[in-house]
Design a protein around this motif. Structure first.
Motif, short mmCIF file in Angstrom:
data_model
loop_
_atom_site.label_atom_id
_atom_site.label_comp_id
_atom_site.label_asym_id
_atom_site.label_seq_id
_atom_site.Cartn_x
_atom_site.Cartn_y
_atom_site.Cartn_z
N ALA A 91 0.85 -1.18 0.00
CA ALA A 91 0.00 0.00 0.00
C ALA A 91 0.89 1.24 0.00
O ALA A 91 1.57 1.52 0.99
CB ALA A 91 -0.91 0.00 1.22
N VAL A 92 0.90 1.96 -1.10
CA VAL A 92 1.79 3.11 -1.28
C VAL A 92 0.98 4.39 -1.20
O VAL A 92 -0.06 4.53 -1.85
CB VAL A 92 2.50 3.03 -2.65
N ASP A 93 1.47 5.33 -0.41
CA ASP A 93 0.79 6.62 -0.32
C ASP A 93 1.79 7.68 0.13
O ASP A 93 2.80 7.36 0.78
CB ASP A 93 -0.38 6.55 0.68
N LEU A 94 1.51 8.92 -0.22
CA LEU A 94 2.33 10.02 0.26
C LEU A 94 2.22 10.17 1.77
O LEU A 94 3.17 10.58 2.44
CB LEU A 94 1.89 11.32 -0.43
N ASN A 95 1.07 9.80 2.32
CA ASN A 95 0.80 9.87 3.75
C ASN A 95 1.00 8.49 4.37
O ASN A 95 0.12 7.63 4.28
CB ASN A 95 -0.63 10.37 3.98
N ILE A 126 4.12 1.73 2.40
CA ILE A 126 5.34 2.45 2.02
C ILE A 126 4.96 3.88 1.67
O ILE A 126 3.98 4.12 0.95
CB ILE A 126 6.03 1.79 0.80
N GLN A 127 5.75 4.82 2.15
CA GLN A 127 5.58 6.22 1.78
C GLN A 127 6.34 6.48 0.48
O GLN A 127 7.51 6.08 0.33
CB GLN A 127 6.11 7.13 2.88
N ALA A 128 5.68 7.13 -0.46
CA ALA A 128 6.37 7.49 -1.71
C ALA A 128 5.68 8.68 -2.36
O ALA A 128 4.47 8.85 -2.24
CB ALA A 128 6.40 6.31 -2.68
N ASP A 129 6.48 9.46 -3.05
CA ASP A 129 6.00 10.59 -3.84
C ASP A 129 6.13 10.21 -5.31
O ASP A 129 7.24 10.07 -5.82
CB ASP A 129 6.83 11.83 -3.52
N LEU A 130 5.01 10.03 -5.99
CA LEU A 130 5.03 9.58 -7.38
C LEU A 130 5.56 10.65 -8.33
O LEU A 130 5.81 10.36 -9.50
CB LEU A 130 3.63 9.13 -7.81
N ILE A 175 10.31 6.81 -6.16
CA ILE A 175 9.77 5.62 -6.83
C ILE A 175 10.79 4.49 -6.80
O ILE A 175 10.45 3.33 -6.51
CB ILE A 175 9.36 5.96 -8.28
N ILE A 176 12.03 4.80 -7.09
CA ILE A 176 13.09 3.78 -7.07
C ILE A 176 13.20 3.15 -5.69
O ILE A 176 13.27 1.92 -5.54
CB ILE A 176 14.43 4.40 -7.50
N ALA A 177 13.19 3.97 -4.65
CA ALA A 177 13.30 3.46 -3.28
C ALA A 177 12.09 2.62 -2.91
O ALA A 177 12.23 1.58 -2.24
CB ALA A 177 13.45 4.63 -2.30
N MET A 178 10.91 3.03 -3.33
CA MET A 178 9.69 2.29 -3.02
C MET A 178 9.69 0.91 -3.66
O MET A 178 9.36 -0.09 -3.03
CB MET A 178 8.48 3.10 -3.47
N VAL A 179 10.08 0.84 -4.94
CA VAL A 179 10.13 -0.46 -5.63
C VAL A 179 11.18 -1.36 -4.99
O VAL A 179 10.96 -2.57 -4.81
CB VAL A 179 10.39 -0.26 -7.13
N ALA A 180 12.32 -0.78 -4.62
CA ALA A 180 13.36 -1.57 -3.97
C ALA A 180 12.88 -2.13 -2.64
O ALA A 180 13.14 -3.30 -2.30
CB ALA A 180 14.61 -0.72 -3.77
N LYS A 203 10.44 0.73 -13.44
CA LYS A 203 11.23 0.16 -12.34
C LYS A 203 10.76 -1.24 -11.95
O LYS A 203 11.55 -2.05 -11.45
CB LYS A 203 11.20 1.08 -11.12
N VAL A 204 9.47 -1.53 -12.17
CA VAL A 204 8.95 -2.87 -11.84
C VAL A 204 9.18 -3.86 -12.98
O VAL A 204 9.19 -5.07 -12.76
CB VAL A 204 7.44 -2.78 -11.49
N ALA A 205 9.42 -3.38 -14.18
CA ALA A 205 9.55 -4.25 -15.36
C ALA A 205 10.53 -5.41 -15.18
O ALA A 205 10.26 -6.52 -15.67
CB ALA A 205 9.92 -3.42 -16.59
N PRO A 206 11.68 -5.24 -14.50
CA PRO A 206 12.57 -6.40 -14.34
C PRO A 206 11.91 -7.56 -13.59
O PRO A 206 12.24 -8.73 -13.85
CB PRO A 206 13.74 -5.81 -13.54
N TYR A 207 10.99 -7.28 -12.68
CA TYR A 207 10.27 -8.35 -11.99
C TYR A 207 9.38 -9.09 -12.98
O TYR A 207 9.30 -10.32 -12.96
CB TYR A 207 9.46 -7.79 -10.83
#
Length: 259
Positions: A37-41, A63-67, A73-78, A127-131
């Motif tokens: 579950a990804v959100d800025l908050n 996970i907190q992320a700013d799209l 985004i890179i940190a969130m996918v990792a 960033k998700v494409a390698p998966y």
């Protein structure tokens, strides 16, 4: 990526803490998927997790992320990949809307909307494409809007129409890896997102107009979108790609501004 930590499929949902994101996350968890579950908050995303009813062995991560920020985004996918070892479904639901007409839009706000609403989904899928390549499977579900055919606030509509184009382009590029890419176009959906900047009276006028233009005579609900997301994420939709499914009671048939 070649040694998944879990046999469950993993869904990553952006904008997870809003009304629509919560409904999508709840439904996908009910379908048995693990959840990111990804959100800025972050607090709101963690609050969502506390409402979920997980099966034994089923996991969910906030996970907190700013799209609008590539490094975020890179940190969130990792982080998601490290936690689950795989990412099967990406639901690009996060969006921002700074309303303005073609006469008075703000350049900084326009750029912010493009960054979050259009570039963000593209970067996330990149960033998700390698998966997906390693898994030889995947699903992308982009949340657009009925306004992409009807018109409306120029910057927001441009983003959503662009996301439709991105859906079709990615469907071609990702197909060799058995990845489907589809879009869902909701009608007017009462939420904090659509109410933002409007008073109750103006929103009611807009809702009444929308219902008047809708053959099935009601507004869209978060559950309507969650149900369609569930279908597109499932094996039942394995041969559907590059489609835009309008979940708006037929209001896509009405031109903008008829009422």
């Amino acid at each position: 990526m070649n040694s998944p930590h879990t046999h469950r499929r993993v869904a990553l949902v952006t904008g997870a803490a809003g009304e629509l994101g919560r409904a999508i996350c709840t439904r996908l968890c009910r379908d048995g998927l693990d959840l990111v579950a990804v959100d800025l908050n972050l607090d709101a995303a963690q609050g969502l997790l506390r409402t979920l009813h997980l099966e034994p062995g089923q996991r969910a991560l906030a996970i907190q992320a700013d799209l609008g920020d590539e490094s975020s985004i890179i940190a969130m996918v990792a982080q998601a990949g490290a936690a689950f070892g795989r990412i099967d479904v990406v639901v690009n639901n996060a969006a921002v809307n700074h309303r303005g007409s073609i006469y008075d839009f703000d350049v900084a706000q326009w750029d912010h909307m493009l960054a979050v609403n259009l570039r963000g989904p593209a970067l996330l899928c990149q960033k998700v494409a390698p998966y997906w390549q390693a898994q030889a499977s995947g699903r992308v579900i982009n949340i657009v809007s009925r306004c992409w055919v009807a018109g409306g606030p120029p910057a927001y509509v441009a983003c959503k129409a662009g996301l439709v184009g991105l859906t079709r382009s990615m469907a071609r590029e990702l197909a060799p890896h058995n990845v489907t890419v589809n879009a869902i176009a909701p009608g007017l959906l009462p939420s904090a997102f659509t109410l933002d900047g409007r008073d109750a009276e103006s929103f009611q006028r807009m809702a009444d107009s929308s219902i008047g233009d809708t053959p099935l005579k009601r507004l869209t609900t978060p559950e309507d979108i969650a149900n369609t997301t569930s279908f597109l994420a499932s094996s039942d939709a394995a041969f559907i790609t590059a489609e835009v499914i309008h979940v708006c009671g037929g209001s896509q048939l009405a031109p903008f501004g008829t009422r």
